[in-house]
Write an enzyme that holds these catalytic residues in place. Structure first.
Site: not given
Ligand code: ADP
Ligand code: ZN
Length: 212
Positions: A13, A88, A122, A155, A166
């Site tokens: 996203k 969310r 990532r 992260r 998550r």
């Protein structure tokens, strides 16, 4: 145009949002980025958000809704905006409906395999927030941002323990929003399984969905 981006953590996203925001000249509002910024600056919201984020849990609705409501009041949202990572939960979506009218919801989809690969590899720039990947979006110099020379990091919530949490939270709390927006006839599915070299095709699908 007032746009909401939906999709699992790791679907990409943030990467698509940066592109779309340039094309349509509307601000990219990422609640995750806003919270990370607040944590960096040790603000009250940052202090509240940190514990939840590190564990991969959602920041409580009241804090999140207030943060977004304030942001949407700013001048740059007058001609539209793109929300990334909000709403969310159903409660957040209902609160948003009371604040403003949403024109389109883009729902990015990808397989579990693709999602886990994207999250685990990532890397993010500490200075400008640009997103890289150790195998798919390789920076020219390892650990260094191509755009600004900033340091790349992983992260805390991209580490395996938090990733699983998550994804569970997404399934339980966020996925019901797909039905919520389908019923309102706002939803457009976008296939995000394509590799990053084909990101232009994903963006073309987004433009089609927004312009129809
Ligand atoms: P991703 O989509 O990859 O999980 P984000 O940067 O959007 O990453 O969000 C990171 C974290 O920030 C979430 O796991 C959550 O703790 C917090 N967060 C972001 N947006 C919200 C939201 N709308 N409601 C509650 N918590 C949020
Ligand atoms: Zn950078």
């Amino acid at each position: 145009m007032n746009i909401v981006l939906l999709g699992s953590p790791g679907v990409g996203k943030g990467t698509y949002a940066k592109r779309i925001s340039k094309i349509y000249n509307i601000p990219h509002i990422s609640t995750g980025d806003m919270f990370r910024e607040a944590i960096k600056n040790k603000t009250e919201i940052g202090l509240k958000a940190k514990g939840y984020m590190d564990k991969g849990e959602l920041v409580p609705d009241d804090v999140t809704i207030k943060t977004v409501e304030e942001r949407l009041k700013k001048d740059d949202c007058k001609n539209g905006f793109m929300l990334d990572g909000f709403p969310r939960t159903i409660a957040q979506a209902e609160a948003l409906d009371k604040i403003i009218v949403i024109d389109k919801v883009l729902n990015f989809t990808a397989s579990d395999e693709v999602i886990i690969d994207r999250l685990s590899g990532r890397r993010v720039c500490k200075s400008c927030g640009a997103i890289f990947h150790i195998r798919n979006i390789i920076p020219k110099t390892e650990g260094v941002c191509d755009n600004c020379g900033g340091e790349l990091y992983q992260r805390d919530d991209d580490k395996p323990e938090s990733v699983k949490k998550r994804l569970d939270v997404y399934r339980e709390q966020t996925e019901p929003l797909i039905e919520y927006y389908k019923e309102k006839e706002l939803l457009a599915d976008i296939d995000a399984n394509k590799p990053i070299e084909q990101v232009d095709e994903i963006i073309a699908d987004v433009r089609k969905a927004l312009e129809e």
